[in-house]
Design an enzyme around this catalytic site. Structure first.
Site, PDB file in Angstrom:
ATOM      1  N   THR A  20       0.807  -1.236   0.000  1.00  0.00           N
ATOM      2  CA  THR A  20       0.000   0.000   0.000  1.00  0.00           C
ATOM      3  C   THR A  20       0.834   1.277   0.000  1.00  0.00           C
ATOM      4  OG1 THR A  20      -0.167  -0.017   2.427  1.00  0.00           O
ATOM      5  CG2 THR A  20      -1.929  -1.134   1.190  1.00  0.00           C
ATOM      6  N   TYR A  51       3.430   5.451   5.707  1.00  0.00           N
ATOM      7  CA  TYR A  51       2.832   5.640   4.389  1.00  0.00           C
ATOM      8  C   TYR A  51       1.762   6.738   4.438  1.00  0.00           C
ATOM      9  CZ  TYR A  51       4.926   1.028   3.435  1.00  0.00           C
ATOM     10  OH  TYR A  51       5.788  -0.037   3.296  1.00  0.00           O
ATOM     11  N   GLN A 161      10.966  -8.217   6.125  1.00  0.00           N
ATOM     12  CA  GLN A 161      10.485  -7.623   4.877  1.00  0.00           C
ATOM     13  C   GLN A 161      11.634  -6.839   4.245  1.00  0.00           C
ATOM     14  OE1 GLN A 161       7.392  -4.170   3.738  1.00  0.00           O
ATOM     15  NE2 GLN A 161       6.450  -5.815   4.935  1.00  0.00           N
ATOM     16  N   TYR A 189       9.342  -6.550  -0.790  1.00  0.00           N
ATOM     17  CA  TYR A 189       8.661  -5.312  -1.193  1.00  0.00           C
ATOM     18  C   TYR A 189       9.296  -4.779  -2.479  1.00  0.00           C
ATOM     19  CZ  TYR A 189      12.321  -2.321   1.093  1.00  0.00           C
ATOM     20  OH  TYR A 189      13.493  -1.686   1.465  1.00  0.00           O
TER      21      TYR A 189
END
Length: 280
Positions: A20, A51, A161, A189
């Site tokens: 996102t 974000y 991640q 990612y």
């Protein structure tokens, strides 16, 4: 959509999830794409307080309203907030924006100045109170992973991640094998990279992806995701702001590359020499 175990003793989660980052820039389309992804079995939704300064979490909260139990929901705490008290407060703010009472996994976004002992103590407190079900890390190189493991003991992080795509395969030298040996999930990612060059059929490497895709009735981007997913502990979280992109991403979840396909991709996109972990 294929599922695999997410972290030591963790639940089975869709191998292709939904990122996102920057989704708040087209909120209506992004929310629709996320809901479409859930329809296709893409239960893993990844976001972060960073974000859009929380706007992406708010968007996700709207997108999953009424469907929370379908979602494996992940968010991340900023390193500047990652003291023991700050991590707990940040998690509570994220839960409020996401309109939920728990996260399935909560990550430290990258290593910062706060002692890792404080952050992990906060994670364990949040887990004990039911506000998170598991915790993990992001952008951790081998030294950081070793330190986290020494602090956590048997409670290894659920995941790491990391930046991972065809033109950036540094994690394959040390980070990915470390995680694989311990059952720690590796979540890629930016799995398409930052340059469209990888998918340009006029280039040698882009042509390889196109040819392999044509043989499987798949797109070059689906082939790229399938290559990253060849490891038994790997997951990908591409972002999509349109339904058709979400559908394309989901199609990689069941694509099976042959050993010959993998060898061709490996030769077209060499992983290079060992180097420090990159990050965005």
């Amino acid at each position: 959509m294929d599922l695999r175990v997410f972290g030591p003793g963790g639940p089975r989660v869709a191998v292709v999830g939904q990122g996102t980052w920057h989704s708040e820039q087209s909120p209506r389309d992004a929310a629709d794409a996320l809901r479409h992804g859930l329809d296709l079995g893409m239960c893993h939704i990844d976001t972060a307080e960073m974000y859009g300064s929380g706007a992406a979490e708010t968007l996700v909260g709207r997108a999953i309203a009424g469907r929370r139990d379908e979602v494996f929901l992940v968010s991340k705490v900023l390193p500047t907030n990652a003291s023991r008290r700050g991590t707990i407060a940040a998690c509570e703010r994220s839960l409020s924006r996401l309109k939920t009472d728990r996260l399935d996994c909560y990550l430290l976004h990258w290593r910062g100045a706060h002692p890792l002992t404080e952050t992990i103590a906060a994670f364990e407190e949040l887990r004990s109170s039911g506000k998170i079900r598991a915790w993990g890390v992001s952008n951790f190189d081998i030294d950081d992973l070793e330190e986290a493991a020494s602090i956590a003991g048997a409670g290894l992080p659920a995941c790491n991640q990391v930046l991972y795509h065809l033109q950036e395969r540094a994690i394959e030298h040390a980070v990915l094998p470390w995680c694989l040996d311990r059952g720690v999930a590796v979540v890629a990612y930016t799995p398409f990279g930052e340059s469209p060059d990888a998918f340009d059929p006029k280039t040698r490497h882009g042509h390889v992806l196109q040819e392999i895709g044509a043989a499987h009735g798949a797109t070059a981007r689906q082939v790229a995701l399938a290559f990253l997913l060849r490891h038994s502990n790997s997951f990908v979280i591409p972002k999509a702001s349109r339904r058709d992109h979400t559908s394309e991403n989901a199609g990689a979840g069941a694509l099976r590359l042959t050993e010959a396909d993998k060898a061709r991709i490996d030769a077209a996109f060499p992983r290079g020499k060992p180097r420090p972990l990159p990050m965005l």
